[in-house]
Design a protein around this motif. Structure first.
Motif, PDB file in Angstrom:
ATOM      1  N   ARG A 269       3.675  -2.040   6.454  1.00  0.00           N
ATOM      2  CA  ARG A 269       2.527  -2.323   7.025  1.00  0.00           C
ATOM      3  C   ARG A 269       2.820  -3.239   8.702  1.00  0.00           C
ATOM      4  O   ARG A 269       2.181  -3.932   9.615  1.00  0.00           O
ATOM      5  CB  ARG A 269       1.492  -2.924   6.724  1.00  0.00           C
ATOM      6  N   THR A 270       4.473  -3.972   7.996  1.00  0.00           N
ATOM      7  CA  THR A 270       4.720  -4.325   9.311  1.00  0.00           C
ATOM      8  C   THR A 270       6.337  -4.176  10.054  1.00  0.00           C
ATOM      9  O   THR A 270       6.340  -2.559   9.824  1.00  0.00           O
ATOM     10  CB  THR A 270       5.327  -6.018   8.880  1.00  0.00           C
ATOM     11  N   ALA A 271       6.737  -4.833  11.256  1.00  0.00           N
ATOM     12  CA  ALA A 271       7.850  -4.266  12.090  1.00  0.00           C
ATOM     13  C   ALA A 271       8.941  -4.007  10.222  1.00  0.00           C
ATOM     14  O   ALA A 271       8.903  -4.687   9.986  1.00  0.00           O
ATOM     15  CB  ALA A 271       8.219  -5.495  12.672  1.00  0.00           C
TER      16      ALA A 271
ATOM     17  N   GLY B  53       0.183  -5.148  10.686  1.00  0.00           N
ATOM     18  CA  GLY B  53       0.220  -4.122  11.232  1.00  0.00           C
ATOM     19  C   GLY B  53      -1.091  -3.839  11.267  1.00  0.00           C
ATOM     20  O   GLY B  53      -2.029  -5.092  10.486  1.00  0.00           O
ATOM     21  N   PRO B  54      -1.630  -3.753  12.153  1.00  0.00           N
ATOM     22  CA  PRO B  54      -3.427  -3.215  12.073  1.00  0.00           C
ATOM     23  C   PRO B  54      -4.237  -2.493  11.440  1.00  0.00           C
ATOM     24  O   PRO B  54      -3.305  -1.809  10.935  1.00  0.00           O
ATOM     25  CB  PRO B  54      -3.334  -2.869  14.013  1.00  0.00           C
ATOM     26  N   PRO B  55      -4.858  -2.104  10.918  1.00  0.00           N
ATOM     27  CA  PRO B  55      -5.431  -1.558   9.447  1.00  0.00           C
ATOM     28  C   PRO B  55      -5.650   0.373   9.771  1.00  0.00           C
ATOM     29  O   PRO B  55      -5.122   1.223   8.686  1.00  0.00           O
ATOM     30  CB  PRO B  55      -7.128  -2.184   9.065  1.00  0.00           C
ATOM     31  N   VAL B  56      -5.275   0.142  10.937  1.00  0.00           N
ATOM     32  CA  VAL B  56      -5.303   1.684  11.615  1.00  0.00           C
ATOM     33  C   VAL B  56      -3.726   2.254  10.167  1.00  0.00           C
ATOM     34  O   VAL B  56      -4.011   3.172  10.148  1.00  0.00           O
ATOM     35  CB  VAL B  56      -5.815   2.038  12.779  1.00  0.00           C
ATOM     36  N   GLU B  57      -2.978   1.343  10.401  1.00  0.00           N
ATOM     37  CA  GLU B  57      -1.931   1.625  10.124  1.00  0.00           C
ATOM     38  C   GLU B  57      -1.472   1.724   8.232  1.00  0.00           C
ATOM     39  O   GLU B  57      -1.148   2.235   7.454  1.00  0.00           O
ATOM     40  CB  GLU B  57      -0.868   0.276  10.676  1.00  0.00           C
TER      41      GLU B  57
END
Length: 260
Positions: free
Chosen positions: A194-196, A224-228
Motif C-alpha cells: 500500500r506504500t511507495a 496509500g489511500p484505502p482505494v489502493e
C-alpha cells in the motif's frame, strides 16, 4: 490502450494547460499546410510555427569505428540481456541506465543494474551462456511487446518498473522475503503493498543487504489511500485464481506477492 500498457508523462503541466489555458489534445498529424496543421481526424489548427518535441535517439559514436556491431546493438537495448549485456560481445562492455520504466525512475533501476554489473566484474555473478542469454532476451522482448503493444518497438528502452527490478532481484538473489514477512509481520506485509515502491525492499537480503535500515525506512513510509487496498486485494485474488485454478501462466503473481 490503458494505464498498464502505456508509459507515463512525469509532468502535470499539460493537464494545467488543458484545464486553464485552452490547450487541446489532438491525434496524429496527417499533413502540414502553409498556415495550418491537418490531423488524421480531419480537424485543423491555424499556427505560425510548429515545435517538434520528438525526444532523442540512442547513439554511440565512440563505438562505431572499432565495434560497429555493438554500436548498432546498443541503440536497441531490448536486444541485450536485461538491457545490459550484448550476448555476442559478452561482458567486456556493459550498459547501465538504458531501461526506462513506464512509471517510476531510471535511477532506481540503475541502482540494481549497478549491483548486478559490480558482481559480474568481480566474477561473483553467475551468467547464462550465449544461448541462455538469447533465450532470456527473446522471452523478455515478447513479454514487453505484449505489455506495451503501441510503444515497445518505438521505445526499445521501455520496461515495467516493478517487473524489471524483480527480474534483477531474481538474478541477484535479493528479492524481498515476502512469505517470511507475511508470517512475522502481517501488518508490514500489507503495508508494503500500500506504500511507495522503493528499492529498500531489495536490501532486505542478499549481497549488499542492510535489513535493519531497510526495514526502518519501509515502516516509516506513508500508507496509500484505502482505494489502493481494494485494488490490490482484487488484483491479487484475480491473479491467484487464474494462476492456480485456471493454470494460466501469464497471471503468475510477481515477487511482491510470492517471493520465497
Amino acid at each position: 490502450s490503458c494505464a498498464f500498457t502505456k508509459f507515463g508523462c512525469k509532468n502535470t503541466s499539460f493537464v494545467e494547460a488543458i484545464l486553464h489555458h485552452g490547450c487541446e489534445r489532438k491525434p496524429a498529424v496527417k499533413e502540414f499546410k502553409e498556415d495550418r496543421v491537418i490531423f488524421v481526424d480531419g480537424s485543423e489548427f491555424m499556427c505560425d510555427a510548429v515545435v517538434c518535441n520528438t525526444g532523442y535517439q540512442n547513439s554511440f559514436p565512440l563505438l562505431e569505428e572499432n565495434f560497429p556491431e555493438l554500436a548498432k546493438s546498443a541503440v536497441r537495448p531490448r536486444g541485450m540481456f536485461k538491457h545490459i549485456i550484448d550476448a555476442d560481445f559478452g561482458t567486456d562492455i556493459m550498459f547501465m541506465g538504458f531501461a526506462r520504466p513506464a512509471f517510476g525512475s531510471v535511477p532506481a533501476i540503475a541502482e540494481n543494474q549497478a549491483r548486478f554489473i559490480a558482481r559480474v566484474v568481480s566474477e561473483e555473478q553467475p551468467l547464462p551462456d550465449k544461448a541462455g542469454m538469447q533465450a532470456v532476451i527473446k522471452a523478455d522482448a515478447e513479454d514487453y511487446t505484449r505489455r506495451f503493444p503501441m510503444d515497445a518497438e518505438r521505445l526499445p528502452t521501455l520496461v515495467d518498473f516493478m517487473l524489471y527490478n524483480d527480474a534483477m532481484a531474481e538474478q541477484l538473489k535479493t528479492g524481498p522475503p515476502m512469505w517470511d514477512i507475511f508470517w512475522s509481520s502481517p501488518s508490514l506485509w500489507w503495508k508494503m503493498h500500500r506504500t511507495a515502491l522503493t528499492n529498500h525492499q531489495y536490501r532486505l537480503r542478499g549481497v549488499g543487504n542492510d535489513p535493519e535500515r531497510a526495514l526502518r525506512i519501509l515502516k516509516a513510509l506513508p500508507k496509500g489511500p484505502p482505494v489502493e487496498s481494494i485494488i490490490f486485494t482484487v488484483t491479487l485474488l484475480y491473479s491467484l485464481f487464474n494462476y492456480h485454478i485456471l493454470r494460466r501462466k501469464q497471471f503468475k503473481p510477481n515477487n511482491m506477492f510470492m517471493s520465497e
